[in-house]
Write a protein that holds these residues in place. Structure first.
Motif, mmCIF file in Angstrom:
data_model
loop_
_atom_site.group_PDB
_atom_site.id
_atom_site.type_symbol
_atom_site.label_atom_id
_atom_site.label_comp_id
_atom_site.label_asym_id
_atom_site.label_seq_id
_atom_site.Cartn_x
_atom_site.Cartn_y
_atom_site.Cartn_z
ATOM 1 N N UNK A 116 -0.677 -11.508 12.661
ATOM 2 C CA UNK A 116 0.293 -12.594 12.441
ATOM 3 C C UNK A 116 -0.251 -13.917 12.974
ATOM 4 N N UNK A 117 -0.346 -14.933 12.096
ATOM 5 C CA UNK A 117 -0.999 -16.176 12.543
ATOM 6 C C UNK A 117 -0.040 -17.323 12.834
ATOM 7 N N UNK A 118 1.265 -17.058 12.783
ATOM 8 C CA UNK A 118 2.221 -18.100 13.150
ATOM 9 C C UNK A 118 2.472 -19.080 12.018
ATOM 10 N N UNK A 119 2.621 -20.339 12.356
ATOM 11 C CA UNK A 119 2.943 -21.384 11.379
ATOM 12 C C UNK A 119 1.674 -21.918 10.717
ATOM 13 N N UNK A 120 1.668 -21.932 9.381
ATOM 14 C CA UNK A 120 0.488 -22.370 8.640
ATOM 15 C C UNK A 120 0.154 -23.836 8.839
ATOM 16 N N UNK A 121 1.148 -24.656 9.170
ATOM 17 C CA UNK A 121 0.905 -26.087 9.358
ATOM 18 C C UNK A 121 -0.133 -26.344 10.441
ATOM 19 N N UNK A 122 -0.194 -25.470 11.425
ATOM 20 C CA UNK A 122 -1.146 -25.631 12.527
ATOM 21 C C UNK A 122 -2.577 -25.657 12.016
ATOM 22 N N UNK A 135 -5.137 -25.813 1.935
ATOM 23 C CA UNK A 135 -4.119 -24.829 1.602
ATOM 24 C C UNK A 135 -4.339 -23.613 2.501
ATOM 25 N N UNK A 136 -3.260 -23.046 3.006
ATOM 26 C CA UNK A 136 -3.349 -21.857 3.838
ATOM 27 C C UNK A 136 -2.272 -20.877 3.404
ATOM 28 N N UNK A 137 -2.660 -19.631 3.283
ATOM 29 C CA UNK A 137 -1.684 -18.598 2.937
ATOM 30 C C UNK A 137 -2.012 -17.314 3.677
ATOM 31 N N UNK A 138 -1.014 -16.487 3.830
ATOM 32 C CA UNK A 138 -1.202 -15.227 4.539
ATOM 33 C C UNK A 138 -0.220 -14.198 4.000
ATOM 34 N N UNK A 158 3.706 -16.494 3.757
ATOM 35 C CA UNK A 158 3.823 -17.949 3.858
ATOM 36 C C UNK A 158 2.711 -18.716 3.152
ATOM 37 N N UNK A 159 3.044 -19.949 2.819
ATOM 38 C CA UNK A 159 2.124 -20.852 2.116
ATOM 39 C C UNK A 159 2.246 -22.230 2.745
ATOM 40 N N UNK A 160 1.113 -22.843 3.062
ATOM 41 C CA UNK A 160 1.122 -24.191 3.646
ATOM 42 C C UNK A 160 0.108 -25.069 2.921
ATOM 43 N N UNK A 161 0.416 -26.362 2.863
ATOM 44 C CA UNK A 161 -0.487 -27.322 2.233
ATOM 45 C C UNK A 161 -0.457 -28.615 3.039
#
Length: 354
Positions: A116-122, A135-138, A158-161
């Motif tokens: 578990x990597x937490x919040x993608x915004x980091x 872009x980050x996804x897990x 989750x998906x972050x950009x």
């Protein structure tokens, strides 16, 4: 209880050092968790400390992973996380990827054997600071049924950009593919409160507002079949493509304490300068933000926001006024600290607790 952010980082940092993480890695985990709290994403903040500590102590997470590139081409990286803390693995993957992107212009990064990597915004924020679009996804353990089903198969995946900007703060989109992150339902269960209708179904497939029934059932994808489809694509990229677990083949973070999770991540980095000068790109992003925010708002709407703007406002308030922790979260932190030889009272003073 209300905590100063730096004090809270120091406290969490010392806890993780006392369960085997290096000084560098413990700070990464502590910083990432408190960063989530600062942005108002409390479900991915320090409330996770007790479960992370338990998995480290039980041996499900490797405190000293040998994170390494196991396959590489001009534009791709496959990284083995060696069952380390997800924040540490993700941070290392981003650092390797940023260095490679500066040379190649863009890179796709697959990560296997993580957690578990937490919040993608980091993670995307680090690339944005290097004038990159990121872009980050897990993937994640099964908590969400396929659309139309009742048995969980996918995680909230989750998906972050992240998009650089100039005079404005960077655009940071960070979202689960479920209607709501499951961590928010967990927090509701801990606090003994109900959840809104539409967040989840029980184990019979019936809509529920009971947080405990929701945890026994399934969270719902955002946008119905659209969210389900995106969750599936993220699982394919993060799990199937990288060789990590996928669907029900990822171990539960709140169980399976003797087994690594085998979570997979997928990152994409693009060097803006390979398309146009970064400063020009940022000016164009600023123009878009200005135009969006100056467009007419609907009746009853105070202002139009761009992704990450509300979180930035919360961050500024919490940096100034401290981070509010519920009594339950505070007591959990106090207990796990004591178990790890760290006394929370040593991190409290007149300027810390309000």
């Amino acid at each position: 209880m209300n905590f100063n952010a730096e004090r809270l980082i120091h406290y969490v940092d010392d806890i993780f050092k006392n369960v085997g993480l290096s000084s560098e890695d413990s700070h990464i985990v502590a910083e990432s968790l408190v960063a989530a709290n600062l942005r108002g994403v409390d479900s991915h903040g320090v409330t996770r400390v007790p479960i992370y500590v338990k998995r480290l102590i039980e041996g499900a997470v490797n405190p000293c992973p040998d994170i390494k590139v196991i396959q590489e081409s001009d534009a791709t990286l496959l990284i083995d996380g060696d069952d380390g803390m997800g924040q540490v693995v993700g941070r290392k993957a981003m650092e390797i990827g940023i260095a490679k992107t500066k040379k190649s212009g863009g890179v796709h990064i697959g990560v296997t054997r993580s957690s578990h990597f937490g919040a993608g915004a980091y993670f995307v924020k680090r690339a944005v600071e290097a004038d990159m679009v990121a872009f980050a996804m897990s993937n994640a353990p099964s908590t969400m049924a396929p659309w139309g089903g009742i048995q969980p198969y996918f995680g909230t995946n989750p998906y972050a950009c992240g998009i650089p900007a100039g005079k404005h703060e960077p655009i940071l989109l960070d979202m689960a593919t479920s209607v709501v992150a499951r961590g928010k339902i967990i927090m509701s269960a801990q606090n003994g409160t109900d959840i809104p209708t539409g967040w989840a179904i029980d184990d019979k497939g019936r809509p529920t507002t009971d947080s405990n029934a929701a945890l026994a059932g399934s969270v719902l994808p955002f946008g119905g079949p659209k969210g389900y489809g995106i969750a599936m694509m993220i699982d394919i990229m993060s799990g199937v493509l990288t060789g990590a677990g996928f669907g029900p083949h990822i171990n539960n973070i709140y169980g399976d304490y003797d087994k690594p999770q085998n979570v997979g991540h997928f990152f994409q980095l693009i060097d803006v300068n390979r398309f146009m000068p970064a400063e020009l790109f940022k000016q164009r992003v600023d123009q878009m933000i200005d135009e969006i925010k100056s467009s007419p708002a609907a009746e009853g709407v105070e202002a139009i926001f761009v992704p990450g703007e509300l979180e930035n406002r919360i961050k500024q308030k919490r940096l100034e006024n401290g981070i509010d922790l519920s009594e339950e979260v505070y007591e959990d932190l106090k207990k796990v600290g004591a178990e790890c030889g760290v006394d929370i009272r040593d991190y409290e003073n007149a300027d810390t607790i309000r």
